[in-house]
Design a protein around this motif. Sequence first.
Motif, PDB file in Angstrom:
ATOM      1  N   GLU A  77       0.828  -1.204   0.000  1.00  0.00           N
ATOM      2  CA  GLU A  77       0.000   0.000   0.000  1.00  0.00           C
ATOM      3  C   GLU A  77       0.861   1.253   0.000  1.00  0.00           C
ATOM      4  O   GLU A  77       0.574   2.229  -0.696  1.00  0.00           O
ATOM      5  CB  GLU A  77      -0.938  -0.001   1.206  1.00  0.00           C
ATOM      6  CG  GLU A  77      -1.966   1.120   1.178  1.00  0.00           C
ATOM      7  CD  GLU A  77      -3.054   0.933   2.212  1.00  0.00           C
ATOM      8  OE1 GLU A  77      -3.999   1.745   2.207  1.00  0.00           O
ATOM      9  OE2 GLU A  77      -2.973  -0.011   3.020  1.00  0.00           O
ATOM     10  N   LEU A  78       1.934   1.229   0.759  1.00  0.00           N
ATOM     11  CA  LEU A  78       2.867   2.356   0.767  1.00  0.00           C
ATOM     12  C   LEU A  78       3.549   2.497  -0.580  1.00  0.00           C
ATOM     13  O   LEU A  78       3.668   3.597  -1.123  1.00  0.00           O
ATOM     14  CB  LEU A  78       3.912   2.156   1.867  1.00  0.00           C
ATOM     15  CG  LEU A  78       5.095   3.133   1.888  1.00  0.00           C
ATOM     16  CD1 LEU A  78       4.618   4.567   2.063  1.00  0.00           C
ATOM     17  CD2 LEU A  78       6.071   2.752   2.990  1.00  0.00           C
ATOM     18  N   ALA A  79       3.977   1.375  -1.144  1.00  0.00           N
ATOM     19  CA  ALA A  79       4.709   1.418  -2.418  1.00  0.00           C
ATOM     20  C   ALA A  79       3.848   1.972  -3.540  1.00  0.00           C
ATOM     21  O   ALA A  79       4.358   2.621  -4.459  1.00  0.00           O
ATOM     22  CB  ALA A  79       5.209   0.022  -2.771  1.00  0.00           C
ATOM     23  N   GLY A  80       2.547   1.741  -3.469  1.00  0.00           N
ATOM     24  CA  GLY A  80       1.670   2.193  -4.544  1.00  0.00           C
ATOM     25  C   GLY A  80       1.024   3.534  -4.308  1.00  0.00           C
ATOM     26  O   GLY A  80       0.201   3.978  -5.103  1.00  0.00           O
ATOM     27  N   THR A 123       2.197  10.077  -4.949  1.00  0.00           N
ATOM     28  CA  THR A 123       2.053  11.367  -4.260  1.00  0.00           C
ATOM     29  C   THR A 123       0.594  11.633  -3.878  1.00  0.00           C
ATOM     30  O   THR A 123       0.224  12.773  -3.617  1.00  0.00           O
ATOM     31  CB  THR A 123       2.579  12.516  -5.138  1.00  0.00           C
ATOM     32  OG1 THR A 123       1.838  12.551  -6.365  1.00  0.00           O
ATOM     33  CG2 THR A 123       4.063  12.345  -5.421  1.00  0.00           C
ATOM     34  N   THR A 124      -0.228  10.573  -3.864  1.00  0.00           N
ATOM     35  CA  THR A 124      -1.620  10.740  -3.444  1.00  0.00           C
ATOM     36  C   THR A 124      -1.684  10.953  -1.935  1.00  0.00           C
ATOM     37  O   THR A 124      -0.694  10.798  -1.218  1.00  0.00           O
ATOM     38  CB  THR A 124      -2.445   9.505  -3.819  1.00  0.00           C
ATOM     39  OG1 THR A 124      -2.015   8.385  -3.027  1.00  0.00           O
ATOM     40  CG2 THR A 124      -2.289   9.174  -5.298  1.00  0.00           C
ATOM     41  N   VAL A 125      -2.871  11.257  -1.442  1.00  0.00           N
ATOM     42  CA  VAL A 125      -3.030  11.502  -0.014  1.00  0.00           C
ATOM     43  C   VAL A 125      -2.700  10.264   0.806  1.00  0.00           C
ATOM     44  O   VAL A 125      -2.319  10.370   1.981  1.00  0.00           O
ATOM     45  CB  VAL A 125      -4.462  12.010   0.290  1.00  0.00           C
ATOM     46  CG1 VAL A 125      -5.486  10.890   0.104  1.00  0.00           C
ATOM     47  CG2 VAL A 125      -4.547  12.626   1.677  1.00  0.00           C
ATOM     48  N   THR A 126      -2.785   9.080   0.197  1.00  0.00           N
ATOM     49  CA  THR A 126      -2.418   7.848   0.901  1.00  0.00           C
ATOM     50  C   THR A 126      -0.978   7.901   1.398  1.00  0.00           C
ATOM     51  O   THR A 126      -0.658   7.374   2.467  1.00  0.00           O
ATOM     52  CB  THR A 126      -2.620   6.620  -0.007  1.00  0.00           C
ATOM     53  OG1 THR A 126      -3.983   6.579  -0.443  1.00  0.00           O
ATOM     54  CG2 THR A 126      -2.290   5.323   0.721  1.00  0.00           C
ATOM     55  N   ALA A 164       0.071   6.198   5.000  1.00  0.00           N
ATOM     56  CA  ALA A 164       0.441   4.787   4.888  1.00  0.00           C
ATOM     57  C   ALA A 164       1.923   4.603   5.212  1.00  0.00           C
ATOM     58  O   ALA A 164       2.794   5.060   4.466  1.00  0.00           O
ATOM     59  CB  ALA A 164       0.137   4.259   3.491  1.00  0.00           C
ATOM     60  N   GLY A 165       2.212   3.914   6.330  1.00  0.00           N
ATOM     61  CA  GLY A 165       3.584   3.816   6.809  1.00  0.00           C
ATOM     62  C   GLY A 165       4.254   2.478   6.620  1.00  0.00           C
ATOM     63  O   GLY A 165       5.377   2.281   7.078  1.00  0.00           O
ATOM     64  N   GLY A 166       3.572   1.524   5.958  1.00  0.00           N
ATOM     65  CA  GLY A 166       4.185   0.218   5.776  1.00  0.00           C
ATOM     66  C   GLY A 166       4.270  -0.548   7.094  1.00  0.00           C
ATOM     67  O   GLY A 166       3.548  -0.255   8.056  1.00  0.00           O
ATOM     68  N   HIS A 167       5.162  -1.518   7.128  1.00  0.00           N
ATOM     69  CA  HIS A 167       5.278  -2.401   8.289  1.00  0.00           C
ATOM     70  C   HIS A 167       5.527  -1.603   9.572  1.00  0.00           C
ATOM     71  O   HIS A 167       6.456  -0.797   9.646  1.00  0.00           O
ATOM     72  CB  HIS A 167       6.417  -3.396   8.070  1.00  0.00           C
ATOM     73  CG  HIS A 167       6.635  -4.312   9.237  1.00  0.00           C
ATOM     74  ND1 HIS A 167       5.740  -5.290   9.597  1.00  0.00           N
ATOM     75  CD2 HIS A 167       7.642  -4.373  10.153  1.00  0.00           C
ATOM     76  CE1 HIS A 167       6.181  -5.922  10.665  1.00  0.00           C
ATOM     77  NE2 HIS A 167       7.329  -5.378  11.020  1.00  0.00           N
TER      78      HIS A 167
END
Length: 233
Positions: free
Chosen positions: A146-149, A152-155, A159-162
């Motif tokens: 989720e972080l990788a994808g 530059t969106t608001v995500t 989204a901080g990954g593990h």
Amino acid sequence: MAFACMMVRLYAAAMRKYQPDLLDADVYEPSDDSFLLADAVKQQAVEQWHASPPQTVVEIGCGSGYVICSVALMLKHLGLHGQQLLAVDHSSCALQATQQTLASHGLQGSVELLQSDLTGAWHSNLKHHVDLLLFNPPYVPTPDEELAGAGTTVTSAWAGGHAGRRVIDRLLPQVCDLLSPGGQLLMVTVSENDPQGIIAEMTGKGLTGKVVAIRQADEETLSIVQLQRPIHS
């Protein structure tokens, strides 16, 4: 006491003038974490800035501009001039929002805006020169995919990954090089990020650290971690 009351009044005024309806959908709207970080800066201003104001302030991930605008307002109302303020974000939409926020408070030109992923575009120019480093990172634990994808969106703002640590752990190794003697990092964390573990890790690298503010926000426990480079180091 009068000084503290003045800071509270100007901070409240900044909140009233903020206009979230102007934000692009891909810009993180100020929330409890933004407010807690700004509150931590306000407390530092009350306790320290009358004697030793920061000369170089950098916010990484400025988003809407709420926090860096609050800093600029505090400095202005204290009659402090000549500070270098830098707001950094990897999103051009966020930088536009920050510019609008500053303009709505009559602070055009008071903050330099720079599009950069973390410190890449400015690290070498400000090595050992940052007196106050501000960071509200993407701290929410998510799948790394989720972080990788997020792009530059608001995500990408949350989204901080593990363990919510992927972006945090990219910045931490650079903090010692960025802070001036006596310089401080104020960073938002949640319990899942292990703020005490962060402090222990960075203490081992020569910094001092503590949690300076805690606030419950829905299901999250927000903490502001303060890391400081000793004056004589």
